[in-house]
Design a protein around this motif. Sequence first.
Motif, short mmCIF file in Angstrom:
data_model
loop_
_atom_site.label_atom_id
_atom_site.label_comp_id
_atom_site.label_asym_id
_atom_site.label_seq_id
_atom_site.Cartn_x
_atom_site.Cartn_y
_atom_site.Cartn_z
N ALA A 76 -19.12 -8.11 -24.17
CA ALA A 76 -20.28 -8.18 -25.05
C ALA A 76 -20.69 -6.81 -25.54
N SER A 77 -19.92 -5.77 -25.18
CA SER A 77 -20.23 -4.40 -25.61
C SER A 77 -21.67 -4.06 -25.32
N THR A 78 -22.12 -4.33 -24.11
CA THR A 78 -23.52 -4.11 -23.77
C THR A 78 -23.59 -3.30 -22.50
N LEU A 79 -24.45 -2.33 -22.53
CA LEU A 79 -24.69 -1.55 -21.32
C LEU A 79 -26.11 -1.79 -20.88
N ILE A 80 -26.31 -1.90 -19.59
CA ILE A 80 -27.67 -2.08 -19.06
C ILE A 80 -27.96 -0.89 -18.17
N MET A 81 -29.04 -0.15 -18.49
CA MET A 81 -29.41 0.96 -17.62
C MET A 81 -30.90 1.21 -17.80
N SER A 82 -31.44 2.02 -16.97
CA SER A 82 -32.87 2.32 -17.12
C SER A 82 -33.05 3.26 -18.31
N ILE A 83 -34.23 3.21 -18.91
CA ILE A 83 -34.49 4.06 -20.08
C ILE A 83 -34.41 5.53 -19.69
N ASP A 84 -34.85 5.83 -18.46
CA ASP A 84 -34.75 7.21 -17.98
C ASP A 84 -33.34 7.74 -18.14
N LYS A 85 -32.39 6.93 -17.67
CA LYS A 85 -31.01 7.40 -17.70
C LYS A 85 -30.53 7.60 -19.12
N LEU A 86 -30.88 6.67 -20.00
CA LEU A 86 -30.41 6.77 -21.38
C LEU A 86 -31.00 7.98 -22.06
N VAL A 87 -32.32 8.13 -21.90
CA VAL A 87 -32.99 9.24 -22.57
C VAL A 87 -32.50 10.57 -22.02
N ASN A 88 -32.35 10.65 -20.71
CA ASN A 88 -31.90 11.92 -20.13
C ASN A 88 -30.47 12.24 -20.53
N TRP A 89 -29.66 11.21 -20.65
CA TRP A 89 -28.28 11.45 -21.09
C TRP A 89 -28.25 11.99 -22.52
#
Lengths: 173, 198
Positions: free
Chosen positions: A22-35
């Motif tokens: 499904a080309s979907t990643l699930i992670m916390s917003i913290d992780k995404l923003v920090n990345w």
Amino acid sequence: MGVAMNSDTVEIEPGVRMIPGASTLIMSIDKLVNWGRAGSIWPVTFGLACCAMEMMDVGASYHDIDRLGVIFRASPRQADAMVVAGTVCKKMAPVVRRVYDQMPEPRYVIAMGSCASSGGIFNTYSTVQGCDEFLPVDVYVPGCPPRPEALLEGFIRLQEKIIKEKSRWGRWR
Amino acid sequence: MGQMAIAERLRSIFPKEVLEIIKSRNQVGVIVRRERIKDLCHWLRNEPDLDFNLLMDLCGVDYTGMNKDYYEVAYNLYSIPQRHMLRLRARIPVVDCRIDSVTSIWQGANWHERECFDLLGIVFDGHPDLRRILLPEDWVGHPLRKEYPLQISGEQEWTGYDELKKLSRKLNQFSFQPESSETVPKKPHPQASAHDRS
């Protein structure tokens, strides 16, 4: 079919799950923003003295810092880091503070070199003994001047610091 | 012309102004009074076979550290056509430290005299724009004098810097203090562990 159960997702990294197919990643917003922030630190060019030469070396082709996503921006309004490279004199200190104040959040400061970290060999009436007397500093890179590899490590330590941040986003922080 | 010959020639034209001619390590210094320094320099520049058209450097010296009671302003002159140089040292008493400015003779003296005023407090009469050049305009004191302390702090601090520190303390309350997901991260120094193994 509405909700993805944990059994449908694959953990590809600690804290990051993927729904295969499904080309979907699930992670916390913290992780995404920090990345995102750690991979694109854009400092404002603030070379004051000799350390600026080594900062130019880091930006040049041999020790390329563009491979870490670091692009030097001329305007503090468009930057999210400031590398204080060189001796800060008391006459220049209000100017450094003004450039820092113009940067929007989130903003980080790297004190490059001995003079910016602690005044260096210049313990005199006109030299600020470390730019942390009037600025909050995140990473200190010692050296006179620090080798380009040392400044690269400074940026990497800053990346590590950004990755560990929590909840530095949104309006209710 | 050799430096000694130039110095003797100067002394023969201005006998009352030249106090002393010092030779040390193959360099000659001519110590002069400050009163007719403009006449001296004007003559040195315009005399055909001396022709000192370049003022290489102008700097002030504080001799009070050696228990003397004067400052000196040293003029390093060079003649590009004649290829000879001269060092003039004008003695200035500490109590009334003024001397005529030579910017009308050599334009390059402008910023050098400003620096001398800024750091030693020697006033140059006739200078077109005598103000501080290296230190902030409202700095109090002349740092290169022997009685000025090496480090200043607290009460003697420059007001602009004091205000900056107060401002930054006030603005610190608005800075973001993120909690990190680890407490103090203890990353062992890579070289330390190599030594520990031995």
